[in-house]
Scaffold this motif. Structure first.
Motif, short mmCIF file in Angstrom:
data_model
loop_
_atom_site.label_atom_id
_atom_site.label_comp_id
_atom_site.label_asym_id
_atom_site.label_seq_id
_atom_site.Cartn_x
_atom_site.Cartn_y
_atom_site.Cartn_z
N VAL A 468 0.86 -1.18 0.00
CA VAL A 468 0.00 0.00 0.00
C VAL A 468 0.90 1.24 0.00
O VAL A 468 1.90 1.29 0.71
CB VAL A 468 -0.97 0.01 1.22
N PRO A 469 0.53 2.23 -0.81
CA PRO A 469 1.36 3.44 -0.89
C PRO A 469 1.27 4.29 0.38
O PRO A 469 0.20 4.40 0.98
CB PRO A 469 0.79 4.21 -2.08
N ILE A 470 2.38 4.88 0.76
CA ILE A 470 2.37 5.76 1.93
C ILE A 470 3.12 7.05 1.61
O ILE A 470 4.02 7.08 0.78
CB ILE A 470 3.03 5.12 3.18
N GLN A 471 2.72 8.10 2.32
CA GLN A 471 3.55 9.30 2.36
C GLN A 471 4.06 9.41 3.79
O GLN A 471 3.27 9.36 4.74
CB GLN A 471 2.78 10.57 2.01
N ARG A 502 9.01 15.62 3.69
CA ARG A 502 7.96 14.73 3.19
C ARG A 502 8.57 13.74 2.22
O ARG A 502 9.26 14.14 1.28
CB ARG A 502 6.90 15.53 2.43
N ASP A 504 7.48 11.03 -0.39
CA ASP A 504 6.40 10.39 -1.15
C ASP A 504 6.91 9.12 -1.79
O ASP A 504 8.10 8.96 -1.97
CB ASP A 504 5.92 11.35 -2.25
N SER A 535 -5.11 10.57 7.23
CA SER A 535 -4.79 9.42 6.40
C SER A 535 -6.07 8.76 5.87
O SER A 535 -7.08 8.74 6.55
CB SER A 535 -4.02 8.43 7.27
N THR A 536 -6.01 8.25 4.64
CA THR A 536 -7.14 7.48 4.11
C THR A 536 -6.59 6.13 3.64
O THR A 536 -5.39 6.01 3.40
CB THR A 536 -7.78 8.18 2.88
N GLU A 538 -6.73 4.88 0.86
CA GLU A 538 -6.13 5.03 -0.47
C GLU A 538 -4.75 5.66 -0.39
O GLU A 538 -3.86 5.37 -1.18
CB GLU A 538 -7.00 5.92 -1.38
N ARG A 539 -4.60 6.58 0.57
CA ARG A 539 -3.31 7.25 0.69
C ARG A 539 -2.97 7.38 2.16
O ARG A 539 -3.49 8.25 2.86
CB ARG A 539 -3.39 8.64 0.06
N LEU A 540 -2.13 6.46 2.58
CA LEU A 540 -1.75 6.44 3.99
C LEU A 540 -0.73 7.53 4.28
O LEU A 540 0.27 7.65 3.58
CB LEU A 540 -1.15 5.08 4.34
N LEU A 541 -1.02 8.32 5.32
CA LEU A 541 -0.08 9.35 5.75
C LEU A 541 0.48 8.92 7.09
O LEU A 541 -0.28 8.64 8.02
CB LEU A 541 -0.80 10.69 5.95
#
Ligand code: ATP
Ligand code: MG
Length: 572
Positions: A468-471, A502, A504, A535-536, A538-541
């Motif tokens: 899963v993608p994370i920032q 940050r 990405d 965080s969502t 779809e896009r984990l922060l």
């Protein structure tokens, strides 16, 4: 009773224990935490919360959460709710004992009239500048304001008309008549009440006059039958006034004030005024920016409340101001997280690895330990497939001898999965490494060498098709200077340019997708990271809470080591 790191009971607890033993205050212990609802709580306040609620608990007493809301211009209701949430989050409970100084406005007013009637307070018409001038200096006594000679009747009349709103804001004040020659400046006829035409967050426009801290605080303590009024050192000078006010009036009890040093933390500022400027001038994203020393910022960063409480205990109490190193705080954060944080694998700067002799569409999963410090945390299954990502830093094309990670021809362990050997390095036109080709040993499933051969490096990884993608947001200290507050209003000059980085394009194992915001994990080999509230799935922060080791001290040391080796190089 509470021991700090040195094993000694602190001096506040010594005072309280002696009072309890001698039966002073009827042997009772009542404390209060008295925030002004004009900002968010910071870690310095946590020191006071832990102390006040802590001693109440240890001595079988009670602690009140009292909002010191005597200055309507800066106070707001949402600060009240935020403060309550922060105190609760730290793990303290005031039960029914929530109070507001504004609840006492009528009683405080009556006491002020009482002082006037006794000839111990008067209405003064000097401007603030005149008053400063009349009040003298440390080496020079004050001169009496013309108002000091007013009769009781005239003072009562004027004070009542102040209350009725007959005079504009700032036109007159009520002052105590004490001692203009006192060596203690707060005793030189301090202001008790001022006219302020402002909407109060609780009493609305009922009041045109508001009591000052010095008048309201001790009397509020007395109403609540506080026994030990614990406050920070800057109030030591006000203690004679605190005692004087209580001595003149018939109050339900006679609390006593004891001062301790504020908590000062390096590389940050602990003053609401300064923190507000950081927010208002846009140096940070808000009061809960993870770089802020506010409790809401620390929470967002993933710092567990238990670590804050342990830190406050650990640093103990002193009678003298000192600066506590930020690294000492981080030690407590790491200590706690090491015990409780679930481990997961994530790669911040991915490098693609294709395992050539693994089936094209094959996949399997391996058991991974959730927390080696806590067997009850169990294990999870981590999926594996032909393409995985490893950390870019874990590969060097031309490595030094002691680099135990991936390099052409070298074999490493992919944690929990297997052993792989790098057979080929793929580059783009620019010569940048974009992919590694590897071969795995199918006999090494689970990560063990079948023949017991020695494989020194163990890397974290994620499976490409499951990731899963994370920032990731990496935080460094907000200030590059140890004590930016020492610059006073210029403290922003000490801000560090690189307090937020940050990153990405990171990837994490799929178990992270289900993590609730606020959960803090250990990303193996990288540090502790917490899922941000924004965080969502779809896009984990994720926010880096703290590095795994005191990398900061290490960098500093490395700095001095390289200086030393440079010095050596010069001499040889
Ligand atoms: P600030 O200087 O940040 O504005 P304050 O003292 O004005 O803080 P209050 O809301 O009045 O803020 O503080 C509530 C209580 O917390 C007070 O009893 C105060 O002494 C205590 N406190 C504030 N800062 C610290 C600190 N750095 N260390 C220990 N106690 C603190
Ligand atoms: Mg204050």
């Amino acid at each position: 009773m509470d021991d700090n790191e040195t094993g000694a009971v602190d001096f506040v607890r010594e005072v309280i224990a002696a009072d309890v033993a001698s039966g002073k205050h009827g042997g009772r212990v009542v404390t209060r935490f008295p925030p002004e609802p004009n900002g968010y709580l910071h870690i310095g306040h946590a020191r006071s919360i832990c102390l006040n609620f802590g001693v109440a608990e240890e001595f079988g007493g009670v602690c009140t959460l009292r909002f010191d809301d005597t200055n309507p211009s800066a106070e707001e209701d949402h600060f009240v709710r935020a403060i309550e949430a922060d105190v609760r989050w730290l793990g303290f409970d005031w039960g029914e004992r929530r109070r507001f100084a504004s609840d006492y406005f009528e009683r405080l007013y009556a006491w002020a009239e009482d002082l006037i009637t006794q000839g111990k307070a008067y209405v003064c018409d000097l401007s603030p500048e005149e008053m400063r001038e009349y009040n003298g200096t440390l080496t020079e006594p004050g001169r009496p304001s013309p108002g000091r000679a007013r009769s009781v009747e005239e003072n009562l009349d004027l004070f009542r008309r102040m209350r009725a709103g007959e005079f504009p804001s700032g036109a007159r004040v009520l002052r105590a008549k004490i001692d203009l020659a006192s060596s203690v400046l707060p005793m030189r006829d301090p202001i008790l009440y001022r006219i302020q035409d402002a909407e109060h967050h609780r009493t609305g426009d009922t009041w045109k006059i508001y009591p000052l801290y010095d008048f309201a605080h001790g009397l509020s303590d007395a109403i609540e039958e506080v026994t030990h009024s614990l406050c920070t050192l800057e109030f030591a000078d006000h203690r004679p006034l605190y005692d004087w006010i209580l001595a003149q009036l018939d109050t339900p009890s006679t609390p006593e004030q004891t001062e301790f040093a504020r908590l000062n933390l390096s590389h940050t500022v602990l003053s609401k005024r300064f923190l507000r400027r950081l927010v208002e001038e846009g140096h940070v994203a808000g009061w809960d920016d993870p770089r802020m020393p506010t409790l809401s910022g620390l929470r967002r960063r993933g710092v567990p409340p238990e670590a804050i409480v342990a830190f406050c205990r650990g640093v103990g109490l002193t009678k003298r101001d000192n600066l506590i190193e930020l690294s000492r705080f981080e030690y407590y954060v790491r200590e706690h997280l090491n015990r409780v944080a679930p481990r997961v694998m994530a790669v911040l700067r991915p490098l693609r690895v294709v395992i050539e002799n693994y089936p094209e569409d094959g996949e399997e999963s391996f058991d991974a330990v959730n927390n080696p410090e806590d067997e009850s945390a169990g294990t999870r299954r981590v999926p594996f497939s032909r393409v995985v990502y490893v950390e870019r830093d874990d590969f060097l094309e031309d490595p030094p001898r002691k680099f135990f990670r991936l390099a052409p021809g070298r074999e490493v362990r992919l944690r929990y999965a297997c052993l792989v050997t790098c057979t080929e390095v793929v580059k783009d036109e620019a010569g940048e490494v974009v992919e590694l080709r590897c071969r795995w040993d199918p006999e090494s499933r689970g990560g063990n060498a079948p023949d017991g051969r020695r494989v020194r490096g163990t890397l974290h990884w994620v499976s490409a098709k499951h990731a899963v993608p994370i920032q990731a947001r990496l935080y460094n200290p907000l200030f590059s200077e140890a004590d930016p507050g020492a610059r006073g209003g210029d403290f922003v000059e000490g801000l560090a340019p690189d307090s937020l980085e940050r990153v990405d394009g990171g990837l994490a194992e799929p178990s992270l997708a289900a993590a609730a915001p606020g959960t803090t994990f250990q990303f193996e080999r990288l540090g502790y990271f917490s899922v941000d509230p924004d965080s969502t799935p779809e896009r984990l922060l994720v926010n880096r809470t703290v590095t795994l080791r005191d990398s900061w001290a290490k960098t500093q040391k490395r700095g001095t080591e390289s200086q030393r080796s440079r010095a050596r190089a010069r001499t040889t």
